[in-house]
Design a protein around this motif. Structure first.
Motif, PDB file in Angstrom:
ATOM      1  N   THR A 110       0.854  -1.196   0.000  1.00  9.79           N
ATOM      2  CA  THR A 110       0.000   0.000   0.000  1.00  9.79           C
ATOM      3  C   THR A 110       0.888   1.243   0.000  1.00  9.79           C
ATOM      4  OG1 THR A 110      -0.147  -0.123   2.426  1.00  9.79           O
ATOM      5  CG2 THR A 110      -1.935  -1.127   1.160  1.00  9.79           C
ATOM      6  N   ASP A 149       2.619   4.834  -0.225  1.00  9.05           N
ATOM      7  CA  ASP A 149       2.100   6.158   0.148  1.00  9.05           C
ATOM      8  C   ASP A 149       2.808   7.308  -0.552  1.00  9.05           C
ATOM      9  OD1 ASP A 149       0.240   5.141   2.118  1.00  9.05           O
ATOM     10  OD2 ASP A 149       1.994   4.692   3.350  1.00  9.05           O
ATOM     11  N   ALA A 194     -13.443  -5.353  -2.310  1.00  4.90           N
ATOM     12  CA  ALA A 194     -13.263  -4.382  -1.228  1.00  4.90           C
ATOM     13  C   ALA A 194     -14.557  -4.252  -0.423  1.00  4.90           C
ATOM     14  CB  ALA A 194     -12.838  -3.029  -1.793  1.00  4.90           C
ATOM     15  N   GLN A 233     -15.111  -5.737   3.427  1.00  5.50           N
ATOM     16  CA  GLN A 233     -15.537  -4.772   4.424  1.00  5.50           C
ATOM     17  C   GLN A 233     -16.825  -5.245   5.102  1.00  5.50           C
ATOM     18  OE1 GLN A 233     -13.724  -1.962   5.309  1.00  5.50           O
ATOM     19  NE2 GLN A 233     -15.146  -1.935   7.049  1.00  5.50           N
ATOM     20  N   THR A 240      -1.820   0.578  10.751  1.00  7.52           N
ATOM     21  CA  THR A 240      -1.030   1.807  10.621  1.00  7.52           C
ATOM     22  C   THR A 240       0.267   1.702  11.410  1.00  7.52           C
ATOM     23  OG1 THR A 240      -3.018   3.150  10.312  1.00  7.52           O
ATOM     24  CG2 THR A 240      -1.028   4.288  11.022  1.00  7.52           C
ATOM     25  N   LEU A 248      -7.930   5.549  -6.004  1.00  8.92           N
ATOM     26  CA  LEU A 248      -7.826   5.265  -4.577  1.00  8.92           C
ATOM     27  C   LEU A 248      -9.008   5.782  -3.762  1.00  8.92           C
ATOM     28  CD1 LEU A 248      -4.023   5.744  -3.812  1.00  8.92           C
ATOM     29  CD2 LEU A 248      -5.331   3.617  -3.780  1.00  8.92           C
ATOM     30  N   PRO A 249      -9.504   7.012  -3.974  1.00  7.64           N
ATOM     31  CA  PRO A 249     -10.646   7.478  -3.171  1.00  7.64           C
ATOM     32  C   PRO A 249     -11.866   6.562  -3.292  1.00  7.64           C
ATOM     33  CG  PRO A 249      -9.616   9.327  -4.277  1.00  7.64           C
ATOM     34  CD  PRO A 249      -8.986   8.092  -4.839  1.00  7.64           C
ATOM     35  N   ARG A 266     -11.106   3.401  -1.254  1.00 13.85           N
ATOM     36  CA  ARG A 266     -11.142   3.662   0.194  1.00 13.85           C
ATOM     37  C   ARG A 266     -12.569   3.860   0.676  1.00 13.85           C
ATOM     38  NH1 ARG A 266      -5.974   7.585  -0.335  1.00 13.85           N
ATOM     39  NH2 ARG A 266      -4.360   6.153   0.407  1.00 13.85           N
ATOM     40  N   SER A 326     -13.995   0.429   1.121  1.00 18.90           N
ATOM     41  CA  SER A 326     -13.478  -0.247   2.306  1.00 18.90           C
ATOM     42  C   SER A 326     -12.321   0.547   2.897  1.00 18.90           C
ATOM     43  CB  SER A 326     -12.980  -1.655   1.972  1.00 18.90           C
ATOM     44  OG  SER A 326     -12.348  -2.232   3.106  1.00 18.90           O
ATOM     45  N   PRO A 327     -12.541   1.189   4.049  1.00 16.13           N
ATOM     46  CA  PRO A 327     -11.441   1.908   4.701  1.00 16.13           C
ATOM     47  C   PRO A 327     -10.262   1.000   5.029  1.00 16.13           C
ATOM     48  CG  PRO A 327     -13.553   2.522   5.666  1.00 16.13           C
ATOM     49  CD  PRO A 327     -13.827   1.354   4.758  1.00 16.13           C
ATOM     50  N   GLY A 362      -9.533  -1.245   1.005  1.00 19.18           N
ATOM     51  CA  GLY A 362      -9.593  -0.564  -0.281  1.00 19.18           C
ATOM     52  C   GLY A 362      -8.243  -0.222  -0.866  1.00 19.18           C
ATOM     53  N   HIS A 363      -7.371   0.379  -0.050  1.00 21.28           N
ATOM     54  CA  HIS A 363      -6.039   0.773  -0.501  1.00 21.28           C
ATOM     55  C   HIS A 363      -5.273  -0.448  -1.018  1.00 21.28           C
ATOM     56  CE1 HIS A 363      -2.347   3.528   0.569  1.00 21.28           C
ATOM     57  NE2 HIS A 363      -2.389   3.215  -0.697  1.00 21.28           N
TER      58      HIS A 363
END
Length: 514
Positions: free
Chosen positions: A168, A170, A267, A271, A306, A402-403, A406, A409-410, A413-414
Motif C-alpha cells: 500500500t 504512500d 473491497a 468490508q 497503521t 484510490l478514493p 477507500r 473499504s477503509p 480498499g487501498h
C-alpha cells in the motif's frame, strides 16, 4: 502485487493438510493424436509435490475408501492438438453405492485460480459423502497448478520477501519500489515458465475438462465449481453447452466484471465481512476482547495496521509481521465464520506485540508450509489471471482510483486497489475484459449465492444467472457468512444441491436458505 484475496482459501485444517497427485510436466508428445482414447492408470496417491503444498499422502475416507491418482495427457497448445503434451494430475474416490445407481464422475474445481484440486478434494471429502453414493468424486490440478505443468516464478526465500513488501505505497518512492518488485516477479515467471505461460488461460482448462469428460467415460460433464471454479464452469458451459449434465456453481464470480470492478467488489465484500465480524464479537454475552463496540473493533484494527507499517512486530522467526502480512492474515480469517475465533486470537496477540497467529493465517493464504516451502498457488494465480484479463493498470491510474476504493473499504480498499498492478509487464497478453459464459442450449445449472460472501459478493450470482442466458440457470440464495454455501453445512443448501445432483430435482428459482 498479486491479489491474494482472490484465492479460494480453505479452513485452517484444510489448508494445512495438503495432499497429493502424480507427476506431470511438459515435454511429452501425442503419439497417436487421439488423446480421447487414452486409458487412465489409477494408483494409490504418493506424497504431494512442493508445488502442491507438501505434506503426506491423503488418508482413506472413513469407510476405508482409498484415494487414487492418475495423469491425463492433454495438448500443451490446444491450437496444436497433435503437438507436445502436458500431464493433468487427477484424483478420485470411487462411488460408494451400487454400480446400477452410479451416475458418473462429479468433477470439482475449488477455485483460486491456482488451487490444487488434488490436495483440496481429500480435505473436503467427508463433506461430499452423500454425493459419493452415486458419483465418483474427481478433481484435478488445472494446467499451471500443482503437478500439472506448474508455473514457477521466485524461490522460497524471495517469496518471503515478496509477501513482506509494502503493498500500500504512500509516496513516489514506495510506488516505484512496488512496481519494480512486481516487474521482477513477473520477469522470473517468464524466465522459469516460458513454455507454459501462453497456455494457462481458463479456456485452456475448460478444454482440458472436456477431454477429461471423454477420458472418464462420461456422456455429460457433471460438475461442482466453487469460487473461481464457477468461472471455469461457466466458460466450459459456453464452449460445450450440449455436454453439460448437472452443474453447481457455488461462491459465484461475477462474469461481467473487469479486474477493476472485481477488485472494487471484493473491497466491499471484505468490508462487509469485517463489519459482520465486529458485530458478532460485540453482540455476545461475553466481553469482546478486541473492542467494546463495532466501531472500536474496526478502529483498533485500522490503528494496528497503521502502526505495523511504521514498526513491524514479532512474527514467525525470523520474519516480522508487516502491515501487508497482517492485512493478508485478517482477510484469510474472513473467508469463513469458523475462522473468526482465530482472528480474535490473532488480534489480541498482535495488540500485545505477538504477530505469530496473524502471520500463520497470512502464510496459509499464500501457500507457505511450516518448513518455509511455498506451493505454486500464487504463481499460478497470477499467471492465469494475467493471461485471462486484458486490462493493464498504471500506477497513475490506480492513484486516481484510490478514493473510490477507500470509500468501498477503509481497511481493504487501498490494498485491493494496488493489487491491480500485478499484471504489469506480464509476458502474455490478456484474452478479454471478462469471460464469456453465455450457454444457450445448456442443461439447467444451479447457481448458489451467499449474501455474506466476502470474496465473491452475492450480487455476482444474479449476474452469472443472467450471463448464462435465459432458461439456463436457476439461482439459490443462502443468507449466511463466509465464502461459498455448500461447505457451510447449511441443511437447506445441502438438501437442494444434493437433490439436484443426485436426482435431477431442480430447485424452484429464487429459493432462499438461511
Amino acid at each position: 502485487m498479486a491479489n491474494p484475496l482472490r484465492l479460494r482459501a480453505g479452513a485452517l485444517t484444510t489448508t494445512a493438510v495438503l495432499l497429493t497427485a502424480v507427476l506431470a510436466g511438459c515435454g511429452g508428445h501425442a503419439e497417436d493424436g487421439d488423446l480421447t482414447a487414452q486409458k487412465l492408470d489409477w494408483k494409490d496417491c504418493p506424497a504431494p509435490s512442493e508445488a502442491e503444498g507438501g505434506g503426506g499422502a491423503p488418508s482413506p475416507l472413513p469407510n476405508g475408501t482409498m484415494w487414487q491418482c492418475a495423469t491425463m495427457k492433454a495438448p500443451l497448445d490446444w491450437d496444436r492438438p497433435k503437438g507436445d503434451t502436458i500431464g493433468i494430475a487427477l484424483i478420485r474416490a470411487e462411488a460408494s453405492g451400487p454400480a446400477s445407481s452410479r451416475i458418473g464422475s462429479l468433477v470439482f474445481n475449488f477455485g483460486g485460480p491456482g488451487g490444487s484440486g488434488v490436495t483440496a478434494l481429500p480435505s473436503f471429502g467427508e463433506d461430499y459423502t452423500a454425493l459419493r453414493t452415486r458419483y465418483d468424486l474427481v478433481s484435478f490440478d488445472p494446467r499451471g497448478v500443482g503437478r500439472s505443468a506448474p508455473v514457477e516464478c521466485e524461490s522460497d526465500a524471495r517469496l518471503d520477501a515478496y509477501f513482506q513488501q509494502d503493498a500500500t505505497p504512500d509516496d513516489s518512492a514506495e510506488r516505484a519500489e512496488l512496481l519494480q518488485r512486481t516487474q521482477q516477479f513477473n520477469a522470473a515467471c517468464e524466465k522459469n515458465s516460458r513454455k507454459v505461460l501462453p497456455h494457462v488461460r481458463t479456456t485452456d482448462a475448460a478444454r482440458d475438462m472436456e477431454l477429461m469428460r471423454q477420458v472418464l467415460g462420461d456422456r455429460k460433464l457433471y460438475y461442482f465449481g466453487i469460487s473461481y471454479g464457477t468461472e471455469l464452469g461457466g466458460v466450459y458451459a459456453h464452449l460445450y453447452p450440449r455436454n453439460v449434465g448437472r452443474a453447481v456453481l457455488d461462491g459465484v464470480v461475477d462474469p461481467t466484471q473487469d479486474p477493476e470492478q472485481s477488485a472494487l467488489g471484493q473491497a466491499r465484500g471484505f468490508q462487509l465481512a469485517l463489519d459482520n465480524f465486529a458485530k458478532d464479537c460485540t453482540s455476545k454475552t461475553t466481553e469482546c476482547p478486541v473492542g467494546d463496540t463495532e466501531q472500536e473493533v474496526k478502529d483498533r484494527i485500522a490503528k494496528l495496521l497503521t502502526d505495523l507499517e511504521k514498526k513491524p512486530i514479532t512474527g514467525i522467526f525470523p520474519r516480522r509481521l508487516t502491515q501487508t502480512a497482517a492485512t493478508n492474515g485478517i482477510a484469510q480469517s474472513l473467508y469463513s465464520k469458523d475462522f473468526w475465533e482465530y482472528l480474535t486470537e490473532g488480534l489480541e496477540e498482535a495488540y500485545d506485540g505477538d504477530g505469530r497467529t496473524l502471520m500463520l493465517l497470512s502464510d496459509l493464504m499464500n501457500g507457505r508450509s511450516e518448513n518455509g516451502e511455498y506451493s505454486n498457488i500464487t504463481a499460478a494465480n497470477i499467471a492465469i489471471n494475467c493471461s485471462d484479463e486484458k486490462p493493464r493498470y498504471s500506477t497513475e491510474y490506480i492513484q486516481r482510483k484510490l478514493p473510490e476504493f477507500r470509500a468501498a473499504s477503509p481497511l481493504f480498499g487501498h490494498y485491493l486497489a494496488w493489487s491491480m498492478v500485478g499484471c504489469t509487464d506480464w509476458a502474455v497478453p490478456g484474452a478479454a475484459d471478462h469471460p464469456d459464459v453465455s450457454a444457450p442450449g445448456s442443461a439447467p445449472i444451479l447457481v448458489v449465492g451467499n449474501t455474506g460472501d466476502p470474496a465473491t459478493p452475492y450480487e455476482g450470482a444474479k449476474k452469472m444467472v443472467d450471463a448464462l442466458g435465459k432458461g439456463v440457470a436457476v439461482e439459490l440464495t443462502y443468507k449466511g457468512q463466509g465464502h461459498g454455501a455448500y461447505d457451510s453445512k447449511n441443511r437447506c443448501v445441502q438438501s437442494a444441491v444434493n437433490g439436484y445432483l443426485l436426482d435431477g430435482k431442480v430447485p424452484k428459482a429464487g429459493t432462499v436458505c438461511s
